[in-house]
Design a protein around this motif. Structure first.
Motif, PDB file in Angstrom:
ATOM      1  N   LYS A  14       0.819  -1.216   0.000  1.00 23.06           N
ATOM      2  CA  LYS A  14       0.000   0.000   0.000  1.00 23.06           C
ATOM      3  C   LYS A  14       0.849   1.260   0.000  1.00 23.06           C
ATOM      4  O   LYS A  14       0.653   2.136  -0.818  1.00 23.06           O
ATOM      5  CB  LYS A  14      -0.913   0.054   1.227  1.00 23.06           C
ATOM      6  CG  LYS A  14      -2.079  -0.886   1.213  1.00 23.06           C
ATOM      7  CD  LYS A  14      -3.062  -0.544   2.328  1.00 23.06           C
ATOM      8  CE  LYS A  14      -2.427  -0.439   3.696  1.00 23.06           C
ATOM      9  NZ  LYS A  14      -2.063  -1.707   4.318  1.00 23.06           N
ATOM     10  N   SER A  15       1.784   1.349   0.967  1.00 27.98           N
ATOM     11  CA  SER A  15       2.476   2.630   1.114  1.00 27.98           C
ATOM     12  C   SER A  15       3.338   2.937  -0.105  1.00 27.98           C
ATOM     13  O   SER A  15       3.300   4.064  -0.612  1.00 27.98           O
ATOM     14  CB  SER A  15       3.277   2.706   2.413  1.00 27.98           C
ATOM     15  OG  SER A  15       4.090   1.595   2.545  1.00 27.98           O
ATOM     16  N   THR A  16       4.071   1.947  -0.605  1.00 31.19           N
ATOM     17  CA  THR A  16       4.928   2.197  -1.769  1.00 31.19           C
ATOM     18  C   THR A  16       4.081   2.601  -2.976  1.00 31.19           C
ATOM     19  O   THR A  16       4.378   3.575  -3.676  1.00 31.19           O
ATOM     20  CB  THR A  16       5.717   0.916  -2.120  1.00 31.19           C
ATOM     21  OG1 THR A  16       6.331   0.452  -0.930  1.00 31.19           O
ATOM     22  CG2 THR A  16       6.754   1.167  -3.176  1.00 31.19           C
ATOM     23  N   LEU A  17       3.004   1.851  -3.207  1.00 37.04           N
ATOM     24  CA  LEU A  17       2.177   2.104  -4.387  1.00 37.04           C
ATOM     25  C   LEU A  17       1.369   3.392  -4.234  1.00 37.04           C
ATOM     26  O   LEU A  17       1.214   4.151  -5.191  1.00 37.04           O
ATOM     27  CB  LEU A  17       1.250   0.913  -4.640  1.00 37.04           C
ATOM     28  CG  LEU A  17       1.984  -0.374  -5.037  1.00 37.04           C
ATOM     29  CD1 LEU A  17       1.025  -1.561  -5.025  1.00 37.04           C
ATOM     30  CD2 LEU A  17       2.623  -0.233  -6.419  1.00 37.04           C
ATOM     31  N   ALA A  18       0.887   3.641  -3.025  1.00 41.05           N
ATOM     32  CA  ALA A  18       0.085   4.851  -2.802  1.00 41.05           C
ATOM     33  C   ALA A  18       0.957   6.092  -2.952  1.00 41.05           C
ATOM     34  O   ALA A  18       0.534   7.105  -3.523  1.00 41.05           O
ATOM     35  CB  ALA A  18      -0.561   4.811  -1.418  1.00 41.05           C
ATOM     36  N   ARG A  19       2.181   6.010  -2.445  1.00 39.70           N
ATOM     37  CA  ARG A  19       3.108   7.147  -2.563  1.00 39.70           C
ATOM     38  C   ARG A  19       3.372   7.449  -4.048  1.00 39.70           C
ATOM     39  O   ARG A  19       3.336   8.592  -4.484  1.00 39.70           O
ATOM     40  CB  ARG A  19       4.408   6.802  -1.845  1.00 39.70           C
ATOM     41  CG  ARG A  19       5.435   7.919  -1.920  1.00 39.70           C
ATOM     42  CD  ARG A  19       6.734   7.565  -1.229  1.00 39.70           C
ATOM     43  NE  ARG A  19       6.602   7.486   0.210  1.00 39.70           N
ATOM     44  CZ  ARG A  19       6.760   6.383   0.934  1.00 39.70           C
ATOM     45  NH1 ARG A  19       7.071   5.254   0.355  1.00 39.70           N
ATOM     46  NH2 ARG A  19       6.630   6.407   2.236  1.00 39.70           N
ATOM     47  N   ARG A  20       3.595   6.366  -4.794  1.00 38.50           N
ATOM     48  CA  ARG A  20       3.881   6.532  -6.229  1.00 38.50           C
ATOM     49  C   ARG A  20       2.659   7.089  -6.967  1.00 38.50           C
ATOM     50  O   ARG A  20       2.781   7.957  -7.833  1.00 38.50           O
ATOM     51  CB  ARG A  20       4.251   5.153  -6.788  1.00 38.50           C
ATOM     52  CG  ARG A  20       5.075   5.191  -8.023  1.00 38.50           C
ATOM     53  CD  ARG A  20       5.841   3.877  -8.149  1.00 38.50           C
ATOM     54  NE  ARG A  20       5.907   3.445  -9.527  1.00 38.50           N
ATOM     55  CZ  ARG A  20       6.467   2.311  -9.925  1.00 38.50           C
ATOM     56  NH1 ARG A  20       6.984   1.477  -9.043  1.00 38.50           N
ATOM     57  NH2 ARG A  20       6.491   1.986 -11.192  1.00 38.50           N
ATOM     58  N   LEU A  21       1.501   6.602  -6.586  1.00 38.60           N
ATOM     59  CA  LEU A  21       0.270   7.085  -7.216  1.00 38.60           C
ATOM     60  C   LEU A  21       0.061   8.570  -6.922  1.00 38.60           C
ATOM     61  O   LEU A  21      -0.320   9.344  -7.809  1.00 38.60           O
ATOM     62  CB  LEU A  21      -0.925   6.261  -6.700  1.00 38.60           C
ATOM     63  CG  LEU A  21      -2.285   6.615  -7.274  1.00 38.60           C
ATOM     64  CD1 LEU A  21      -2.339   6.308  -8.767  1.00 38.60           C
ATOM     65  CD2 LEU A  21      -3.396   5.835  -6.543  1.00 38.60           C
ATOM     66  N   ALA A  22       0.330   8.956  -5.673  1.00 40.39           N
ATOM     67  CA  ALA A  22       0.151  10.356  -5.275  1.00 40.39           C
ATOM     68  C   ALA A  22       1.071  11.255  -6.090  1.00 40.39           C
ATOM     69  O   ALA A  22       0.664  12.316  -6.584  1.00 40.39           O
ATOM     70  CB  ALA A  22       0.425  10.516  -3.779  1.00 40.39           C
TER      71      ALA A  22
END
Ligand code: DC
Length: 224
Positions: A14-22
């Motif tokens: 979640k955190s890696t992908l969410a950060r990248r998405l943001a």
């Protein structure tokens, strides 16, 4: 403001992908698990257990918790101290999971999370963002993977940070946290009825991101 809610179990990326998405969308990334971790850290430092409800309430009453963003990175400030370096240990993970079942802890963090989404377009990740914190989020994703795949990823992360860990222990921790997080009485981890499921068990990071982005863009197009 646009809100993208990403919920799912520990270690799903979640955190890696969410950060990248943001970053991709130009939104702010809010890692809500870090807030529960900061409370967990303070309880450990004060020697207070989660069974001691009055003790936990006392700690919350004297806690100042804030987040700020430095170069797009979230910094968690607990009583004027940047605690980012202290909140990723297995001990704090377990305490965060245990104390996150307590109503006063969840209430303490709820307004803070909602305010952030009111003031900014956000990608917010956690366990109950789509179900409780931002039920009106335009995009809701439930991001998951098998417990073994998640344990392997978390194990590699911890080893990279120089921590001495054993895969079996990481898997046991993940399964215990999954159980805690999905069986608590308030705001348990569960897929919102209107959330899209993204399963990354068989995917590497780049493939996971592509799937996530496609899913988000499809929902955003569909909604406009
Ligand atoms: O995402 P994480 O592993 O950093 O979260 C740590 C713990 O915090 C997790 O086990 C459950 C709790 N948590 C929660 O209850 N609700 C959230 N929105 C985020 C985290």
């Amino acid at each position: 403001m646009v809100a993208i809610a990403i919920d799912g179990p520990a270690g799903a990326g979640k955190s890696t992908l969410a950060r990248r998405l943001a970053k991709h969308k130009g939104f702010i990334y809010v890692d809500t698990g870090a807030l529960y971790r900061a409370i967990g850290l303070k309880l450990i430092r004060k020697g207070i257990t989660c069974e001691d409800t009055a003790g936990v309430e006392g700690v919350l009453a004297s806690t100042e918790l804030d987040i700020r963003f430095e170069n797009g990175e979230q910094v968690v400030v607990l009583d004027n101290e940047n605690v980012n370096a202290f909140i990723r240990t297995p001990e704090v993970s377990m305490m965060a999971s245990a104390c996150s079942a307590l109503p006063p802890v969840r209430a303490f963090l709820l307004d803070m999370q909602r305010l952030l989404a009111k003031k900014n377009s956000v990608v917010m990740d956690g366990r109950d963002i789509g179900t409780v914190v931002l039920p009106d989020a335009q995009v809701k994703i439930f991001l998951t993977a098998s417990s073994l795949a998640r344990a392997k990823r978390r194990f590699n992360e911890l080893v990279e940070k120089g921590q001495e860990v054993v895969l079996e222990d990481v898997l046991a921790d993940i399964e215990k946290r999954d159980y805690n997080d999905s069986h608590r009485a308030i705001a348990p981890l569960k897929q919102a009825d209107d959330a899209a499921l993204v399963d990354t068990t068989e995917l590497d990071l780049d493939e996971s991101f592509e799937l996530l982005l496609k899913t988000v863009d499809d929902i955003m197009k569909g909604g406009n």
